[in-house]
Design a protein around this motif. Structure first.
Motif, PDB file in Angstrom:
ATOM      1  N   SER A 193       1.061  -1.228   0.017  1.00 30.17           N
ATOM      2  CA  SER A 193      -0.074   0.039  -0.092  1.00 30.17           C
ATOM      3  C   SER A 193       0.798   1.475  -0.068  1.00 30.17           C
ATOM      4  O   SER A 193       0.571   2.194  -0.609  1.00 30.17           O
TER       5      SER A 193
ATOM      6  N   ASP B  83      -5.779   0.762   3.067  1.00 33.46           N
ATOM      7  CA  ASP B  83      -5.025   1.693   2.229  1.00 33.46           C
ATOM      8  C   ASP B  83      -5.344   1.431   0.726  1.00 33.46           C
ATOM      9  O   ASP B  83      -4.252   1.171  -0.121  1.00 33.46           O
ATOM     10  N   ILE B  84      -6.768   1.149   0.315  1.00 33.25           N
ATOM     11  CA  ILE B  84      -6.989   0.534  -1.145  1.00 33.25           C
ATOM     12  C   ILE B  84      -6.369   1.314  -2.335  1.00 33.25           C
ATOM     13  O   ILE B  84      -5.936   0.677  -3.223  1.00 33.25           O
ATOM     14  N   GLU B  85      -6.586   2.697  -2.249  1.00 30.44           N
ATOM     15  CA  GLU B  85      -5.844   3.388  -3.385  1.00 30.44           C
ATOM     16  C   GLU B  85      -4.170   3.142  -3.654  1.00 30.44           C
ATOM     17  O   GLU B  85      -3.859   2.883  -4.562  1.00 30.44           O
ATOM     18  N   GLY B  86      -3.594   2.936  -2.284  1.00 32.90           N
ATOM     19  CA  GLY B  86      -2.223   2.856  -2.186  1.00 32.90           C
ATOM     20  C   GLY B  86      -1.977   1.512  -2.647  1.00 32.90           C
ATOM     21  O   GLY B  86      -1.317   1.092  -3.516  1.00 32.90           O
ATOM     22  N   TYR B  87      -2.838   0.457  -2.445  1.00 34.39           N
ATOM     23  CA  TYR B  87      -2.729  -0.925  -2.762  1.00 34.39           C
ATOM     24  C   TYR B  87      -2.712  -1.084  -4.267  1.00 34.39           C
ATOM     25  O   TYR B  87      -1.777  -1.760  -4.981  1.00 34.39           O
ATOM     26  N   LYS B  88      -3.698  -0.195  -4.931  1.00 41.72           N
ATOM     27  CA  LYS B  88      -3.769  -0.336  -6.388  1.00 41.72           C
ATOM     28  C   LYS B  88      -2.455  -0.004  -7.083  1.00 41.72           C
ATOM     29  O   LYS B  88      -1.927  -0.439  -7.752  1.00 41.72           O
ATOM     30  N   ARG B  89      -1.888   1.223  -6.583  1.00 39.56           N
ATOM     31  CA  ARG B  89      -0.812   1.516  -7.062  1.00 39.56           C
ATOM     32  C   ARG B  89       0.546   0.555  -6.680  1.00 39.56           C
ATOM     33  O   ARG B  89       1.303   0.380  -7.561  1.00 39.56           O
TER      34      ARG B  89
END
Ligand SMILES: [Zn+2]
Ligand SMILES: [Zn+2]
Length: 198
Positions: free
Chosen positions: A94, A140-146
């Motif tokens: 994340s 931290d799903i947005e960070g996870y995608k990154r």
């Protein structure tokens, strides 16, 4: 003449079906008792079934959480090995930072609660800070995608995310299935640990 089937008085004169009775009062009382007994038996049977069902639900949830712990441990080791094989210091999916003063967790992209079908899925689980990112930032799903894109490239990250969006059927496991799974996970943990230590 036989004894009254209801009150056991000797030489009961009334015959109904195969039983003897003093009179219709005894016959009626006997029939009512028999009916009550049958009802009580049925109620006890249904209670027993409920108890068994509850017991099996409880043991299912215990098995599931035991296997989840083992699966998480296995995934942490798999992830650490993935980094080791590439000569990279392990970093969080994340926030992309190294361990620091935290512990490693097996971070689920889709939560176990929301998506039990992915609870034991490798593509839904990657190395993550246990406190900073998993607990405090709820994964931290947005960070996870990154993080997925940084580790695997845009195309593969997209493929993983799309895969996780599709709901699958959650496998129904029997007690034997859970036992087999535990055995398998424990063996895999030992194998990975030996590779990491070696
Ligand atoms: Zn009688
Ligand atoms: Zn992190």
């Amino acid at each position: 003449m036989a004894n009254c089937k209801h009150c056991k008085t000797r030489n009961a004169p009334l015959r109904i079906n195969l039983h003897s009775f003093c009179d219709y009062d005894c016959a009626t009382a006997y029939a009512k008792n028999a009916q009550d007994k049958a009802r009580a038996k049925k109620a006890a049977e249904s209670k027993r079934k409920d108890r068994e069902k509850l017991k099996s639900l409880k043991s299912n949830s215990r098995n599931s959480s035991e296997c989840q712990k083992l699966f998480s441990k296995m995934r942490r080791l798999e992830e650490l090995l993935w980094f080791k094989e590439r000569g990279i210091e392990p970093y969080c999916i994340s926030c992309q930072l190294p361990l620091g003063n935290d512990q490693w967790a097996c971070g689920h992209f889709k939560t176990r609660k929301a998506r039990s079908d992915l609870a034991f899925d490798r593509l839904n689980t990657f190395l993550q800070h246990n406190v900073r990112c998993n607990k405090h930032l709820s994964g931290d799903i947005e960070g996870y995608k990154r993080g997925l894109a940084i580790r695997f490239g845009d195309d593969e990250a997209k493929r993983i995310i799309e895969y996780c969006e599709v709901r699958q059927e959650t496998l129904k496991r029997t007690a034997e299935d859970w036992q087999a799974m535990k055995k398998q996970l424990n063996a895999e943990i030992r194998r990975l640990q030996a590779l990491l230590d070696g």
